[in-house]
Design a protein around this motif. Structure first.
Motif, PDB file in Angstrom:
ATOM      1  N   VAL A   2       1.813  16.736   6.288  1.00  0.00           N
ATOM      2  CA  VAL A   2       1.310  15.154   4.969  1.00  0.00           C
ATOM      3  C   VAL A   2       2.128  14.170   5.451  1.00  0.00           C
ATOM      4  N   GLU A   3       1.959  12.777   5.360  1.00  0.00           N
ATOM      5  CA  GLU A   3       2.771  12.371   4.826  1.00  0.00           C
ATOM      6  C   GLU A   3       2.226  10.915   4.723  1.00  0.00           C
ATOM      7  N   LEU A   4       3.572  10.231   3.914  1.00  0.00           N
ATOM      8  CA  LEU A   4       2.975   8.908   3.109  1.00  0.00           C
ATOM      9  C   LEU A   4       3.425   7.841   3.595  1.00  0.00           C
ATOM     10  N   VAL A   5       2.412   6.902   4.067  1.00  0.00           N
ATOM     11  CA  VAL A   5       3.031   6.219   4.496  1.00  0.00           C
ATOM     12  C   VAL A   5       2.783   4.461   4.086  1.00  0.00           C
ATOM     13  N   PRO A   6       3.477   4.019   4.432  1.00  0.00           N
ATOM     14  CA  PRO A   6       3.465   2.467   3.629  1.00  0.00           C
ATOM     15  C   PRO A   6       2.562   1.253   4.494  1.00  0.00           C
ATOM     16  N   GLY A   7       2.362   0.215   3.765  1.00  0.00           N
ATOM     17  CA  GLY A   7       1.980  -0.830   4.285  1.00  0.00           C
ATOM     18  C   GLY A   7       1.661  -1.734   3.818  1.00  0.00           C
ATOM     19  N   ASP A  66       0.747  -1.818   0.020  1.00  0.00           N
ATOM     20  CA  ASP A  66       0.026   0.326   0.014  1.00  0.00           C
ATOM     21  C   ASP A  66       0.988   1.099   0.153  1.00  0.00           C
ATOM     22  N   ALA A  67       0.187   2.192  -0.720  1.00  0.00           N
ATOM     23  CA  ALA A  67       0.548   3.376  -0.374  1.00  0.00           C
ATOM     24  C   ALA A  67      -0.281   4.426  -0.175  1.00  0.00           C
ATOM     25  N   LEU A  68      -0.237   5.364   1.162  1.00  0.00           N
ATOM     26  CA  LEU A  68      -1.484   6.183   1.722  1.00  0.00           C
ATOM     27  C   LEU A  68      -1.508   7.055   2.634  1.00  0.00           C
ATOM     28  N   TRP A  69      -1.981   8.104   1.839  1.00  0.00           N
ATOM     29  CA  TRP A  69      -1.008   9.463   2.297  1.00  0.00           C
ATOM     30  C   TRP A  69      -2.129  10.115   3.559  1.00  0.00           C
ATOM     31  N   PHE A  70      -0.873  10.619   4.932  1.00  0.00           N
ATOM     32  CA  PHE A  70      -1.997  10.643   5.720  1.00  0.00           C
ATOM     33  C   PHE A  70      -2.382  12.579   5.948  1.00  0.00           C
ATOM     34  N   VAL A  71      -3.068  12.796   6.262  1.00  0.00           N
ATOM     35  CA  VAL A  71      -3.293  14.334   6.529  1.00  0.00           C
ATOM     36  C   VAL A  71      -3.422  14.974   8.168  1.00  0.00           C
ATOM     37  N   SER A  72      -1.931  14.987   9.104  1.00  0.00           N
ATOM     38  CA  SER A  72      -2.394  15.302  10.555  1.00  0.00           C
ATOM     39  C   SER A  72      -1.958  14.753  11.158  1.00  0.00           C
ATOM     40  N   GLY A  73      -1.925  13.094  10.597  1.00  0.00           N
ATOM     41  CA  GLY A  73      -2.137  11.879  11.266  1.00  0.00           C
ATOM     42  C   GLY A  73      -3.513  11.055  11.106  1.00  0.00           C
ATOM     43  N   ALA A  74      -3.762  11.486  10.434  1.00  0.00           N
ATOM     44  CA  ALA A  74      -5.488  11.024  10.067  1.00  0.00           C
ATOM     45  C   ALA A  74      -5.347  10.900   7.821  1.00  0.00           C
ATOM     46  N   GLY A  75      -5.397   9.228   7.940  1.00  0.00           N
ATOM     47  CA  GLY A  75      -5.777   8.754   6.408  1.00  0.00           C
ATOM     48  C   GLY A  75      -6.745   9.920   6.034  1.00  0.00           C
TER      49      GLY A  75
END
Length: 175
Positions: free
Chosen positions: A144-149, A99-108
Protein backbone atom coordinates in the motif's frame (compact mmCIF):
# COMPACT_ATOMS: atom_id res chain seq x y z
CA UNK A 1 6.45 -13.68 16.75
CA UNK A 2 4.41 -15.79 14.35
CA UNK A 3 1.03 -14.77 12.93
CA UNK A 4 -1.39 -16.91 10.94
CA UNK A 5 -4.67 -16.25 9.18
CA UNK A 6 -7.05 -16.89 12.04
CA UNK A 7 -10.84 -16.83 11.72
CA UNK A 8 -11.51 -16.92 15.45
CA UNK A 9 -11.88 -19.36 18.27
CA UNK A 10 -13.95 -22.50 17.77
CA UNK A 11 -15.19 -24.99 20.41
CA UNK A 12 -12.50 -27.51 21.27
CA UNK A 13 -9.73 -25.53 19.60
CA UNK A 14 -6.34 -25.75 21.30
CA UNK A 15 -4.72 -22.46 22.21
CA UNK A 16 -1.26 -22.23 20.70
CA UNK A 17 1.18 -19.35 20.18
CA UNK A 18 0.21 -18.60 16.59
CA UNK A 19 -3.54 -18.56 17.31
CA UNK A 20 -3.13 -16.42 20.43
CA UNK A 21 -0.87 -13.92 18.63
CA UNK A 22 -3.24 -13.72 15.66
CA UNK A 23 -6.36 -13.31 17.83
CA UNK A 24 -4.69 -10.44 19.70
CA UNK A 25 -3.84 -8.78 16.38
CA UNK A 26 -7.45 -8.11 15.30
CA UNK A 27 -8.39 -4.45 15.73
CA UNK A 28 -4.81 -3.40 16.42
CA UNK A 29 -2.91 -0.67 14.62
CA UNK A 30 0.11 -2.48 13.20
CA UNK A 31 1.70 0.39 11.26
CA UNK A 32 1.95 4.13 11.81
CA UNK A 33 4.33 6.43 9.95
CA UNK A 34 4.72 10.12 9.20
CA UNK A 35 6.71 12.41 6.94
CA UNK A 36 8.59 14.87 9.16
CA UNK A 37 10.50 16.75 6.46
CA UNK A 38 9.23 18.40 3.28
CA UNK A 39 8.81 16.24 0.18
CA UNK A 40 8.54 17.91 -3.22
CA UNK A 41 5.40 16.95 -5.15
CA UNK A 42 5.43 17.83 -8.87
CA UNK A 43 2.37 19.42 -10.42
CA UNK A 44 0.16 17.28 -12.65
CA UNK A 45 -1.36 13.83 -12.60
CA UNK A 46 -0.75 11.71 -9.52
CA UNK A 47 1.90 9.03 -9.88
CA UNK A 48 3.17 6.27 -7.61
CA UNK A 49 6.62 7.69 -8.38
CA UNK A 50 5.61 10.56 -6.06
CA UNK A 51 4.24 8.40 -3.22
CA UNK A 52 4.95 9.76 0.25
CA UNK A 53 8.32 8.56 1.56
CA UNK A 54 7.90 7.75 5.25
CA UNK A 55 10.84 8.97 7.34
CA UNK A 56 9.38 8.56 10.85
CA UNK A 57 7.99 5.07 11.47
CA UNK A 58 6.57 4.96 15.00
CA UNK A 59 4.98 1.51 14.79
CA UNK A 60 5.66 -1.45 12.50
CA UNK A 61 4.59 -4.50 14.49
CA UNK A 62 4.73 -6.93 11.57
CA UNK A 63 7.75 -5.69 9.64
CA UNK A 64 5.80 -4.49 6.59
CA UNK A 65 8.00 -1.42 5.99
CA UNK A 66 11.66 -1.16 4.95
CA UNK A 67 13.85 1.88 4.42
CA UNK A 68 14.77 0.56 0.96
CA UNK A 69 11.11 0.88 -0.14
CA UNK A 70 10.18 3.78 2.13
CA UNK A 71 6.86 4.54 0.38
CA UNK A 72 5.42 1.05 0.91
CA UNK A 73 3.78 -0.95 3.65
CA UNK A 74 3.46 -4.63 2.66
CA UNK A 75 0.74 -6.90 4.06
CA UNK A 76 2.40 -9.84 5.85
CA UNK A 77 -0.75 -11.99 5.70
CA UNK A 78 -4.01 -12.15 3.79
CA UNK A 79 -6.92 -10.39 5.46
CA UNK A 80 -8.92 -7.22 5.92
CA UNK A 81 -6.90 -4.10 6.70
CA UNK A 82 -8.10 -0.58 7.43
CA UNK A 83 -6.14 2.25 5.82
CA UNK A 84 -6.11 5.77 7.23
CA UNK A 85 -3.91 8.74 6.39
CA UNK A 86 -3.62 12.27 5.17
CA UNK A 87 -1.32 14.60 3.25
CA UNK A 88 -0.54 18.14 4.34
CA UNK A 89 0.46 20.52 1.56
CA UNK A 90 2.29 23.80 2.10
CA UNK A 91 0.45 26.98 1.19
CA UNK A 92 0.21 27.84 -2.50
CA UNK A 93 -1.94 30.25 -4.47
CA UNK A 94 -1.62 28.20 -7.65
CA UNK A 95 -4.15 25.64 -8.81
CA UNK A 96 -7.21 24.33 -7.02
CA UNK A 97 -6.65 20.58 -6.54
CA UNK A 98 -4.90 18.71 -3.74
CA UNK A 99 -5.39 14.93 -3.72
CA UNK A 100 -4.64 11.97 -1.47
CA UNK A 101 -4.95 8.58 -3.17
CA UNK A 102 -4.45 5.00 -2.01
CA UNK A 103 -2.56 2.70 -4.35
CA UNK A 104 -2.30 -1.07 -3.87
CA UNK A 105 0.61 -2.78 -5.61
CA UNK A 106 0.94 0.14 -8.05
CA UNK A 107 -2.74 0.54 -9.00
CA UNK A 108 -5.24 3.12 -7.81
CA UNK A 109 -7.67 1.67 -5.28
CA UNK A 110 -11.39 1.91 -6.17
CA UNK A 111 -12.96 4.53 -3.85
CA UNK A 112 -9.43 5.42 -2.76
CA UNK A 113 -9.32 9.11 -3.78
CA UNK A 114 -9.91 12.13 -1.58
CA UNK A 115 -9.71 15.67 -2.92
CA UNK A 116 -9.29 18.94 -1.12
CA UNK A 117 -10.02 22.14 -2.98
CA UNK A 118 -7.60 25.01 -2.49
CA UNK A 119 -8.93 28.54 -2.77
CA UNK A 120 -7.37 31.97 -2.52
CA UNK A 121 -8.67 32.23 1.06
CA UNK A 122 -6.19 29.57 2.18
CA UNK A 123 -3.27 30.64 -0.01
CA UNK A 124 -1.28 31.59 3.09
CA UNK A 125 -1.98 28.43 5.06
CA UNK A 126 -1.22 24.72 4.61
CA UNK A 127 -4.04 22.46 3.43
CA UNK A 128 -4.54 18.91 4.69
CA UNK A 129 -6.34 16.31 2.59
CA UNK A 130 -7.48 13.32 4.62
CA UNK A 131 -7.24 10.11 2.61
CA UNK A 132 -10.45 8.10 2.67
CA UNK A 133 -10.43 5.59 5.53
CA UNK A 134 -11.11 2.27 3.84
CA UNK A 135 -11.35 -1.42 4.67
CA UNK A 136 -9.24 -3.23 2.08
CA UNK A 137 -8.85 -6.95 1.44
CA UNK A 138 -5.14 -7.54 0.86
CA UNK A 139 -3.32 -10.70 -0.07
CA UNK A 140 -0.02 -11.37 1.67
CA UNK A 141 2.68 -9.56 -0.31
CA UNK A 142 0.49 -6.75 -1.67
CA UNK A 143 1.73 -3.30 -0.74
CA UNK A 144 0.00 0.00 0.00
CA UNK A 145 1.17 3.53 -0.82
CA UNK A 146 -0.32 6.96 -0.14
CA UNK A 147 0.07 9.11 -3.25
CA UNK A 148 -0.31 12.90 -3.50
CA UNK A 149 -1.56 14.86 -6.49
CA UNK A 150 -1.78 18.61 -7.05
CA UNK A 151 -2.15 21.19 -9.82
CA UNK A 152 -0.41 24.31 -8.46
CA UNK A 153 1.54 24.82 -11.68
CA UNK A 154 4.87 23.94 -10.04
CA UNK A 155 6.37 21.66 -7.45
CA UNK A 156 4.67 21.94 -4.07
CA UNK A 157 6.16 20.81 -0.77
CA UNK A 158 4.38 18.66 1.76
CA UNK A 159 3.88 20.39 5.08
CA UNK A 160 5.61 19.57 8.37
CA UNK A 161 4.69 19.89 12.02
CA UNK A 162 1.01 19.49 12.82
CA UNK A 163 0.16 19.38 9.08
CA UNK A 164 2.62 16.58 8.23
CA UNK A 165 1.51 13.55 6.16
CA UNK A 166 0.75 10.29 7.99
CA UNK A 167 -0.41 6.75 7.30
CA UNK A 168 -1.77 4.06 9.58
CA UNK A 169 -2.83 0.46 9.00
CA UNK A 170 -5.08 -1.53 11.33
CA UNK A 171 -5.68 -5.27 11.02
CA UNK A 172 -9.44 -5.94 10.97
CA UNK A 173 -9.52 -9.72 10.55
CA UNK A 174 -9.20 -12.67 8.19
CA UNK A 175 -10.62 -12.79 4.69
Amino acid sequence: MTFITFAGWQPGMIINEERANSAALMGRTVFYAARTTNQSIPTGTESVANAIQWDDVDTDLMGGWTAGSSTRWTAPLTGWWELAGGIGYNASSGGTIRDALWFVSGAGLPAGRARGVATTTIANSPLTVEARTLPVLLTAGQYVELVPGQDSGGALLTATGTFRPFMSVTYRGPA
